[in-house]
Design a protein around this motif. Structure first.
Motif, PDB file in Angstrom:
ATOM      1  N   SER A   1      43.963  44.731  49.997  1.00 59.02           N
ATOM      2  CA  SER A   1      43.646  44.324  48.695  1.00 59.02           C
ATOM      3  C   SER A   1      44.647  45.179  47.645  1.00 59.02           C
ATOM      4  CB  SER A   1      42.383  45.045  48.497  1.00 59.02           C
ATOM      5  OG  SER A   1      41.045  44.210  49.312  1.00 59.02           O
ATOM      6  N   THR A   2      44.860  46.044  47.920  1.00 59.08           N
ATOM      7  CA  THR A   2      45.697  46.823  46.983  1.00 59.08           C
ATOM      8  C   THR A   2      47.528  46.646  47.101  1.00 59.08           C
ATOM      9  OG1 THR A   2      45.920  48.817  48.165  1.00 59.08           O
ATOM     10  CG2 THR A   2      44.207  48.457  46.412  1.00 59.08           C
ATOM     11  N   GLN A   3      47.607  46.231  48.109  1.00 59.59           N
ATOM     12  CA  GLN A   3      49.244  45.916  48.558  1.00 59.59           C
ATOM     13  C   GLN A   3      49.581  44.389  48.600  1.00 59.59           C
ATOM     14  OE1 GLN A   3      49.899  49.028  47.863  1.00 59.59           O
ATOM     15  NE2 GLN A   3      51.689  48.493  49.085  1.00 59.59           N
ATOM     16  N   LEU A   4      48.582  43.357  48.611  1.00 54.05           N
ATOM     17  CA  LEU A   4      49.105  42.099  48.743  1.00 54.05           C
ATOM     18  C   LEU A   4      50.154  41.484  48.233  1.00 54.05           C
ATOM     19  CD1 LEU A   4      48.135  39.550  50.457  1.00 54.05           C
ATOM     20  CD2 LEU A   4      46.583  39.117  48.462  1.00 54.05           C
ATOM     21  N   PHE A   5      50.081  41.732  46.596  1.00 50.08           N
ATOM     22  CA  PHE A   5      51.125  41.165  45.974  1.00 50.08           C
ATOM     23  C   PHE A   5      52.454  41.866  45.909  1.00 50.08           C
ATOM     24  CE2 PHE A   5      47.181  39.712  44.220  1.00 50.08           C
ATOM     25  CZ  PHE A   5      47.338  38.225  43.851  1.00 50.08           C
ATOM     26  N   ASP A   6      52.266  43.253  46.101  1.00 53.39           N
ATOM     27  CA  ASP A   6      53.357  43.967  46.382  1.00 53.39           C
ATOM     28  C   ASP A   6      54.464  43.545  47.390  1.00 53.39           C
ATOM     29  OD1 ASP A   6      55.333  46.372  45.429  1.00 53.39           O
ATOM     30  OD2 ASP A   6      54.573  47.199  47.350  1.00 53.39           O
ATOM     31  N   SER A   7      53.446  43.680  48.680  1.00 52.09           N
ATOM     32  CA  SER A   7      53.875  43.171  49.814  1.00 52.09           C
ATOM     33  C   SER A   7      54.752  41.936  49.960  1.00 52.09           C
ATOM     34  CB  SER A   7      53.058  43.024  51.137  1.00 52.09           C
ATOM     35  OG  SER A   7      52.347  44.432  51.225  1.00 52.09           O
ATOM     36  N   MET A   8      54.297  40.932  49.183  1.00 49.90           N
ATOM     37  CA  MET A   8      54.867  39.566  49.146  1.00 49.90           C
ATOM     38  C   MET A   8      55.820  39.456  47.894  1.00 49.90           C
ATOM     39  SD  MET A   8      51.661  36.967  50.140  1.00 49.90           S
ATOM     40  CE  MET A   8      52.875  35.855  50.115  1.00 49.90           C
ATOM     41  N   GLY A   9      55.950  40.631  47.195  1.00 51.86           N
ATOM     42  CA  GLY A   9      57.162  40.557  45.992  1.00 51.86           C
ATOM     43  C   GLY A   9      56.566  39.518  44.876  1.00 51.86           C
ATOM     44  N   LYS A  10      55.029  39.379  44.610  1.00 57.42           N
ATOM     45  CA  LYS A  10      54.609  38.568  43.581  1.00 57.42           C
ATOM     46  C   LYS A  10      53.860  39.477  42.497  1.00 57.42           C
ATOM     47  CE  LYS A  10      54.835  34.957  46.295  1.00 57.42           C
ATOM     48  NZ  LYS A  10      55.551  33.720  46.139  1.00 57.42           N
ATOM     49  N   GLU A  11      54.010  38.906  41.671  1.00 54.27           N
ATOM     50  CA  GLU A  11      53.123  39.583  40.333  1.00 54.27           C
ATOM     51  C   GLU A  11      51.653  39.365  40.357  1.00 54.27           C
ATOM     52  OE1 GLU A  11      54.638  41.250  37.624  1.00 54.27           O
ATOM     53  OE2 GLU A  11      56.362  41.002  38.544  1.00 54.27           O
ATOM     54  N   LYS A  12      51.125  40.628  40.294  1.00 60.54           N
ATOM     55  CA  LYS A  12      49.584  40.570  40.423  1.00 60.54           C
ATOM     56  C   LYS A  12      48.660  39.880  39.106  1.00 60.54           C
ATOM     57  CE  LYS A  12      45.695  43.558  41.698  1.00 60.54           C
ATOM     58  NZ  LYS A  12      45.097  44.894  41.861  1.00 60.54           N
ATOM     59  N   PRO A  13      47.807  39.149  39.399  1.00 60.33           N
ATOM     60  CA  PRO A  13      47.333  38.505  38.125  1.00 60.33           C
ATOM     61  C   PRO A  13      46.369  39.592  37.560  1.00 60.33           C
ATOM     62  CG  PRO A  13      45.935  38.014  40.171  1.00 60.33           C
ATOM     63  CD  PRO A  13      47.270  38.707  40.582  1.00 60.33           C
ATOM     64  N   GLU A  14      46.230  39.176  36.103  1.00 62.23           N
ATOM     65  CA  GLU A  14      45.429  40.042  35.195  1.00 62.23           C
ATOM     66  C   GLU A  14      43.994  40.173  35.819  1.00 62.23           C
ATOM     67  OE1 GLU A  14      46.720  41.804  32.652  1.00 62.23           O
ATOM     68  OE2 GLU A  14      48.681  40.921  33.382  1.00 62.23           O
TER      69      GLU A  14
ATOM     70  N   THR B   1      46.997  30.997  42.266  1.00 62.02           N
ATOM     71  CA  THR B   1      46.406  29.922  43.243  1.00 62.02           C
ATOM     72  C   THR B   1      45.846  30.500  44.251  1.00 62.02           C
ATOM     73  OG1 THR B   1      48.464  29.498  44.366  1.00 62.02           O
ATOM     74  CG2 THR B   1      47.960  27.893  42.505  1.00 62.02           C
ATOM     75  N   ALA B   2      46.233  30.372  45.581  1.00 61.61           N
ATOM     76  CA  ALA B   2      45.521  30.817  47.099  1.00 61.61           C
ATOM     77  C   ALA B   2      45.593  32.516  46.753  1.00 61.61           C
ATOM     78  CB  ALA B   2      46.348  30.392  48.152  1.00 61.61           C
ATOM     79  N   LEU B   3      46.823  33.052  46.365  1.00 58.47           N
ATOM     80  CA  LEU B   3      46.689  34.501  46.473  1.00 58.47           C
ATOM     81  C   LEU B   3      45.462  35.125  45.635  1.00 58.47           C
ATOM     82  CD1 LEU B   3      50.350  35.599  46.360  1.00 58.47           C
ATOM     83  CD2 LEU B   3      48.772  35.702  48.210  1.00 58.47           C
ATOM     84  N   ALA B   4      45.070  34.492  44.303  1.00 54.00           N
ATOM     85  CA  ALA B   4      44.085  35.097  43.660  1.00 54.00           C
ATOM     86  C   ALA B   4      42.640  34.924  44.401  1.00 54.00           C
ATOM     87  CB  ALA B   4      43.923  34.394  42.109  1.00 54.00           C
ATOM     88  N   VAL B   5      42.413  33.804  45.089  1.00 54.76           N
ATOM     89  CA  VAL B   5      41.236  33.356  45.769  1.00 54.76           C
ATOM     90  C   VAL B   5      41.190  34.472  47.030  1.00 54.76           C
ATOM     91  CG1 VAL B   5      40.293  31.619  47.281  1.00 54.76           C
ATOM     92  CG2 VAL B   5      41.413  31.112  45.195  1.00 54.76           C
ATOM     93  N   LEU B   6      42.335  34.715  47.702  1.00 54.64           N
ATOM     94  CA  LEU B   6      42.440  35.495  48.679  1.00 54.64           C
ATOM     95  C   LEU B   6      41.974  36.850  48.440  1.00 54.64           C
ATOM     96  CD1 LEU B   6      42.692  36.199  52.094  1.00 54.64           C
ATOM     97  CD2 LEU B   6      45.016  36.510  51.384  1.00 54.64           C
ATOM     98  N   LEU B   7      42.586  37.426  46.829  1.00 51.53           N
ATOM     99  CA  LEU B   7      42.201  38.689  46.550  1.00 51.53           C
ATOM    100  C   LEU B   7      40.923  38.828  46.237  1.00 51.53           C
ATOM    101  CD1 LEU B   7      43.240  41.476  45.648  1.00 51.53           C
ATOM    102  CD2 LEU B   7      43.692  40.547  43.463  1.00 51.53           C
ATOM    103  N   LYS B   8      40.325  37.857  45.822  1.00 53.51           N
ATOM    104  CA  LYS B   8      38.841  37.778  45.492  1.00 53.51           C
ATOM    105  C   LYS B   8      37.764  38.082  46.630  1.00 53.51           C
ATOM    106  CE  LYS B   8      36.688  33.845  45.240  1.00 53.51           C
ATOM    107  NZ  LYS B   8      35.949  33.954  46.322  1.00 53.51           N
TER     108      LYS B   8
END
Length: 121
Positions: free
Chosen positions: A107-120, A77-84
């Motif tokens: 851009s490179t740390q967003l998912f790691d910082s939040m403890g989330k899996e990065k989308p494909e 959802t929102a994390l993918a949009v933010l990464l874009k």
């Protein structure tokens, strides 16, 4: 539609860049808060108390005040949009020779910082 109107000049694309600026700052703030909470967790500090401290001190931000909702954002959802948007901001910087190191890191740390899996990709 909205309650605020801003004018960024007659140049096409300026409003889009303003949106990217806003979302870049959002992404950087999200990374900062997530990492701060990660350090606090290491020391067994209660997250809610840390958030309460930040809300009344120099660490306050929209991200701090809305962390309970933001922390629920997912890669789909929102994390993918933010990464874009973070990637688009990075590309705008490259195109115009404007260095944006915090954006690149976010851009490179967003998912790691939040403890989330990065989308494909």
């Amino acid at each position: 539609m909205g309650s605020n109107t801003f004018y960024y000049g007659a140049e096409p694309g300026n409003s889009q860049v303003a949106k990217l600026v806003n979302n870049m700052i959002l992404g950087i703030n999200m990374n900062a808060l997530a990492e701060g909470l990660k350090l606090g967790k290491h020391y067994n500090l209660p997250q809610e108390e840390l958030l309460n401290l930040l809300k009344v001190s120099t660490g306050d931000s929209w991200v701090v005040r809305n962390w309970s909702d933001i922390s629920e954002w997912t890669a789909d959802t929102a994390l993918a949009v933010l990464l874009k948007d973070l990637k688009a901001t990075y590309n705008e910087g490259l195109k115009h020779n404007v260095t944006l190191p915090f954006n690149a890191l976010s851009s490179t740390q967003l998912f790691d910082s939040m403890g989330k899996e990065k989308p494909e990709a």
